[in-house]
Design a protein around this motif. Structure first.
Motif, PDB file in Angstrom:
ATOM      1  N   THR A 113      -7.954  35.788  51.344  1.00  0.00           N
ATOM      2  CA  THR A 113      -7.207  36.175  52.263  1.00  0.00           C
ATOM      3  C   THR A 113      -7.543  37.722  51.677  1.00  0.00           C
ATOM      4  O   THR A 113      -7.575  39.022  53.406  1.00  0.00           O
ATOM      5  CB  THR A 113      -6.433  36.126  52.810  1.00  0.00           C
ATOM      6  OG1 THR A 113      -6.263  34.835  52.470  1.00  0.00           O
ATOM      7  CG2 THR A 113      -5.395  36.558  53.005  1.00  0.00           C
ATOM      8  N   PHE A 114      -6.746  37.929  50.751  1.00  0.00           N
ATOM      9  CA  PHE A 114      -6.870  39.757  50.226  1.00  0.00           C
ATOM     10  C   PHE A 114      -8.002  40.797  50.772  1.00  0.00           C
ATOM     11  O   PHE A 114      -8.409  40.911  51.801  1.00  0.00           O
ATOM     12  CB  PHE A 114      -6.509  40.097  48.844  1.00  0.00           C
ATOM     13  CG  PHE A 114      -6.792  41.009  48.191  1.00  0.00           C
ATOM     14  CD1 PHE A 114      -5.201  41.888  48.039  1.00  0.00           C
ATOM     15  CD2 PHE A 114      -8.087  41.555  47.445  1.00  0.00           C
ATOM     16  CE1 PHE A 114      -5.286  42.734  47.878  1.00  0.00           C
ATOM     17  CE2 PHE A 114      -7.607  43.061  47.306  1.00  0.00           C
ATOM     18  CZ  PHE A 114      -6.840  43.915  47.350  1.00  0.00           C
ATOM     19  N   ILE A 115      -9.323  39.412  50.337  1.00  0.00           N
ATOM     20  CA  ILE A 115     -10.696  40.330  50.225  1.00  0.00           C
ATOM     21  C   ILE A 115     -10.997  40.148  51.979  1.00  0.00           C
ATOM     22  O   ILE A 115     -11.510  41.871  52.485  1.00  0.00           O
ATOM     23  CB  ILE A 115     -11.919  39.525  50.051  1.00  0.00           C
ATOM     24  CG1 ILE A 115     -12.207  40.103  47.884  1.00  0.00           C
ATOM     25  CG2 ILE A 115     -13.432  39.940  49.904  1.00  0.00           C
ATOM     26  CD1 ILE A 115     -12.610  38.895  47.577  1.00  0.00           C
ATOM     27  N   TYR A 116     -10.983  39.311  52.786  1.00  0.00           N
ATOM     28  CA  TYR A 116     -11.354  39.215  54.108  1.00  0.00           C
ATOM     29  C   TYR A 116     -10.699  40.519  54.428  1.00  0.00           C
ATOM     30  O   TYR A 116     -10.535  40.911  55.579  1.00  0.00           O
ATOM     31  CB  TYR A 116     -11.058  37.572  54.663  1.00  0.00           C
ATOM     32  CG  TYR A 116     -10.867  38.246  55.964  1.00  0.00           C
ATOM     33  CD1 TYR A 116     -12.328  37.999  56.700  1.00  0.00           C
ATOM     34  CD2 TYR A 116     -10.323  37.869  57.125  1.00  0.00           C
ATOM     35  CE1 TYR A 116     -12.322  37.717  58.108  1.00  0.00           C
ATOM     36  CE2 TYR A 116     -10.584  37.977  58.363  1.00  0.00           C
ATOM     37  CZ  TYR A 116     -11.673  37.983  58.610  1.00  0.00           C
ATOM     38  OH  TYR A 116     -12.062  37.393  60.412  1.00  0.00           O
ATOM     39  N   TYR A 135     -13.390  43.037  52.439  1.00  0.00           N
ATOM     40  CA  TYR A 135     -14.499  44.149  51.984  1.00  0.00           C
ATOM     41  C   TYR A 135     -15.319  42.845  51.893  1.00  0.00           C
ATOM     42  O   TYR A 135     -15.990  41.853  50.619  1.00  0.00           O
ATOM     43  CB  TYR A 135     -13.471  43.277  50.331  1.00  0.00           C
ATOM     44  CG  TYR A 135     -13.279  44.717  49.463  1.00  0.00           C
ATOM     45  CD1 TYR A 135     -14.155  45.714  49.309  1.00  0.00           C
ATOM     46  CD2 TYR A 135     -11.437  44.482  49.206  1.00  0.00           C
ATOM     47  CE1 TYR A 135     -12.927  46.701  48.689  1.00  0.00           C
ATOM     48  CE2 TYR A 135     -11.574  46.227  48.834  1.00  0.00           C
ATOM     49  CZ  TYR A 135     -11.855  47.035  48.983  1.00  0.00           C
ATOM     50  OH  TYR A 135     -11.358  48.441  47.958  1.00  0.00           O
ATOM     51  N   THR A 136     -15.977  42.451  53.352  1.00  0.00           N
ATOM     52  CA  THR A 136     -17.319  41.093  53.316  1.00  0.00           C
ATOM     53  C   THR A 136     -18.000  41.798  53.856  1.00  0.00           C
ATOM     54  O   THR A 136     -19.425  40.655  53.620  1.00  0.00           O
ATOM     55  CB  THR A 136     -16.407  40.379  54.260  1.00  0.00           C
ATOM     56  OG1 THR A 136     -16.218  41.159  55.013  1.00  0.00           O
ATOM     57  CG2 THR A 136     -15.184  39.804  53.782  1.00  0.00           C
ATOM     58  N   SER A 137     -19.138  42.442  54.483  1.00  0.00           N
ATOM     59  CA  SER A 137     -19.983  43.306  54.620  1.00  0.00           C
ATOM     60  C   SER A 137     -21.112  43.038  54.050  1.00  0.00           C
ATOM     61  O   SER A 137     -22.183  43.015  53.798  1.00  0.00           O
ATOM     62  CB  SER A 137     -19.686  44.312  54.966  1.00  0.00           C
ATOM     63  OG  SER A 137     -19.408  45.569  54.153  1.00  0.00           O
ATOM     64  N   SER A 138     -20.978  42.776  52.449  1.00  0.00           N
ATOM     65  CA  SER A 138     -22.025  42.742  51.638  1.00  0.00           C
ATOM     66  C   SER A 138     -21.510  41.843  49.941  1.00  0.00           C
ATOM     67  O   SER A 138     -20.685  42.367  49.753  1.00  0.00           O
ATOM     68  CB  SER A 138     -22.743  44.053  50.989  1.00  0.00           C
ATOM     69  OG  SER A 138     -21.765  44.808  50.542  1.00  0.00           O
ATOM     70  N   ILE A 139     -22.200  41.966  49.052  1.00  0.00           N
ATOM     71  CA  ILE A 139     -21.889  40.779  48.255  1.00  0.00           C
ATOM     72  C   ILE A 139     -21.316  42.355  47.304  1.00  0.00           C
ATOM     73  O   ILE A 139     -20.341  41.958  46.036  1.00  0.00           O
ATOM     74  CB  ILE A 139     -23.399  41.239  46.468  1.00  0.00           C
ATOM     75  CG1 ILE A 139     -23.972  39.362  47.619  1.00  0.00           C
ATOM     76  CG2 ILE A 139     -23.247  40.127  46.105  1.00  0.00           C
ATOM     77  CD1 ILE A 139     -23.061  38.300  48.182  1.00  0.00           C
ATOM     78  N   GLN A 140     -21.782  43.733  47.262  1.00  0.00           N
ATOM     79  CA  GLN A 140     -21.348  44.385  46.505  1.00  0.00           C
ATOM     80  C   GLN A 140     -19.668  45.329  46.329  1.00  0.00           C
ATOM     81  O   GLN A 140     -18.638  44.657  46.154  1.00  0.00           O
ATOM     82  CB  GLN A 140     -22.128  46.150  46.512  1.00  0.00           C
ATOM     83  CG  GLN A 140     -21.399  46.619  45.143  1.00  0.00           C
ATOM     84  CD  GLN A 140     -21.007  46.627  44.124  1.00  0.00           C
ATOM     85  OE1 GLN A 140     -21.986  46.195  43.871  1.00  0.00           O
ATOM     86  NE2 GLN A 140     -20.396  46.910  43.638  1.00  0.00           N
ATOM     87  N   PHE A 141     -19.696  45.254  48.111  1.00  0.00           N
ATOM     88  CA  PHE A 141     -18.038  45.322  48.641  1.00  0.00           C
ATOM     89  C   PHE A 141     -16.973  43.657  48.488  1.00  0.00           C
ATOM     90  O   PHE A 141     -16.400  43.954  48.038  1.00  0.00           O
ATOM     91  CB  PHE A 141     -17.987  45.387  50.395  1.00  0.00           C
ATOM     92  CG  PHE A 141     -18.252  46.504  51.130  1.00  0.00           C
ATOM     93  CD1 PHE A 141     -18.016  47.257  49.426  1.00  0.00           C
ATOM     94  CD2 PHE A 141     -18.710  46.973  51.839  1.00  0.00           C
ATOM     95  CE1 PHE A 141     -18.056  49.061  50.006  1.00  0.00           C
ATOM     96  CE2 PHE A 141     -18.985  48.120  52.734  1.00  0.00           C
ATOM     97  CZ  PHE A 141     -19.010  48.991  51.341  1.00  0.00           C
ATOM     98  N   ILE A 142     -18.238  42.749  47.808  1.00  0.00           N
ATOM     99  CA  ILE A 142     -17.031  41.324  47.514  1.00  0.00           C
ATOM    100  C   ILE A 142     -16.749  41.976  46.087  1.00  0.00           C
ATOM    101  O   ILE A 142     -15.786  41.258  45.762  1.00  0.00           O
ATOM    102  CB  ILE A 142     -17.770  39.735  47.903  1.00  0.00           C
ATOM    103  CG1 ILE A 142     -17.655  40.124  49.609  1.00  0.00           C
ATOM    104  CG2 ILE A 142     -17.290  39.042  47.154  1.00  0.00           C
ATOM    105  CD1 ILE A 142     -18.450  38.602  49.947  1.00  0.00           C
ATOM    106  N   ARG A 143     -17.945  42.359  45.264  1.00  0.00           N
ATOM    107  CA  ARG A 143     -17.363  42.622  44.186  1.00  0.00           C
ATOM    108  C   ARG A 143     -16.134  43.364  43.930  1.00  0.00           C
ATOM    109  O   ARG A 143     -15.604  43.413  42.758  1.00  0.00           O
ATOM    110  CB  ARG A 143     -18.465  43.235  43.206  1.00  0.00           C
ATOM    111  CG  ARG A 143     -19.473  41.728  43.391  1.00  0.00           C
ATOM    112  CD  ARG A 143     -20.343  42.703  42.081  1.00  0.00           C
ATOM    113  NE  ARG A 143     -22.016  41.175  41.697  1.00  0.00           N
ATOM    114  CZ  ARG A 143     -22.997  41.420  42.595  1.00  0.00           C
ATOM    115  NH1 ARG A 143     -23.598  42.169  43.028  1.00  0.00           N
ATOM    116  NH2 ARG A 143     -23.758  40.050  42.921  1.00  0.00           N
ATOM    117  N   ASP A 144     -16.065  44.355  44.775  1.00  0.00           N
ATOM    118  CA  ASP A 144     -15.870  45.431  45.282  1.00  0.00           C
ATOM    119  C   ASP A 144     -14.332  44.888  45.180  1.00  0.00           C
ATOM    120  O   ASP A 144     -12.473  45.519  44.468  1.00  0.00           O
ATOM    121  CB  ASP A 144     -15.695  46.532  45.661  1.00  0.00           C
ATOM    122  CG  ASP A 144     -17.196  47.939  44.973  1.00  0.00           C
ATOM    123  OD1 ASP A 144     -17.200  47.783  44.021  1.00  0.00           O
ATOM    124  OD2 ASP A 144     -17.527  48.115  46.163  1.00  0.00           O
TER     125      ASP A 144
END
Length: 144
Positions: A77-80, A84-93
């Motif tokens: 939920t935090f990431i969403y 932070y969902t538009s790329s793998i790097q953003f998910i890692r961030d």
């Protein structure tokens, strides 16, 4: 209520293995020590490259971060919610930022002790004006 003492110093040589987000890598980096009563915590602090930290900006960012963290039900939920969902790097961030905040929340709870719940309640009810009052009373030392 105790007064805060906030000391900051520039810290461009942050830990080489520290998992910084893309934004944090570009940001100005500081080492912050916050004293409250007989306790203290040390935190990494990031600003836009040309911004100068103030007692208000540091306290407001900490309270906002903790409020955000406490109101997300889980890491997904935090990431969403933060986008932070538009790329793998953003998910890692997003994962790195979540872990960063988890440590910050733990440290801040220890710093404030019994005052923590009341402080977060005041922030929820009064937001910026509550933090501005704390910052106006704080002792601020900047050695950059």
């Amino acid at each position: 209520m105790e007064k805060f003492r906030i000391e900051i110093r520039k810290n461009d040589n942050m830990y080489p293995d520290y998992p910084l987000t893309t934004w944090q890598k570009k940001a100005a980096k500081y080492w912050v020590t916050i004293y409250y009563g007989k306790s203290k915590i040390e935190l990494d602090y990031f600003t836009a490259p040309n911004d100068q930290p103030t007692a208000f900006s540091i306290l407001y960012n900490i309270f906002s971060d903790i409020y955000l963290f406490n109101n997300c039900t889980d890491v997904a939920t935090f990431i969403y919610d933060l986008g932070y969902t538009s790329s793998i790097q953003f998910i890692r961030d997003g994962l790195n930022y979540y872990e960063f905040l988890k440590k910050e929340v733990t440290k801040f709870k220890l710093l404030l002790g019994n005052y923590y719940k009341e402080a977060m309640k005041q922030f929820d009810e009064c937001g910026e004006s509550f933090v501005r009052a704390l910052a106006n009373e704080a002792e601020f030392v900047c050695s950059t």
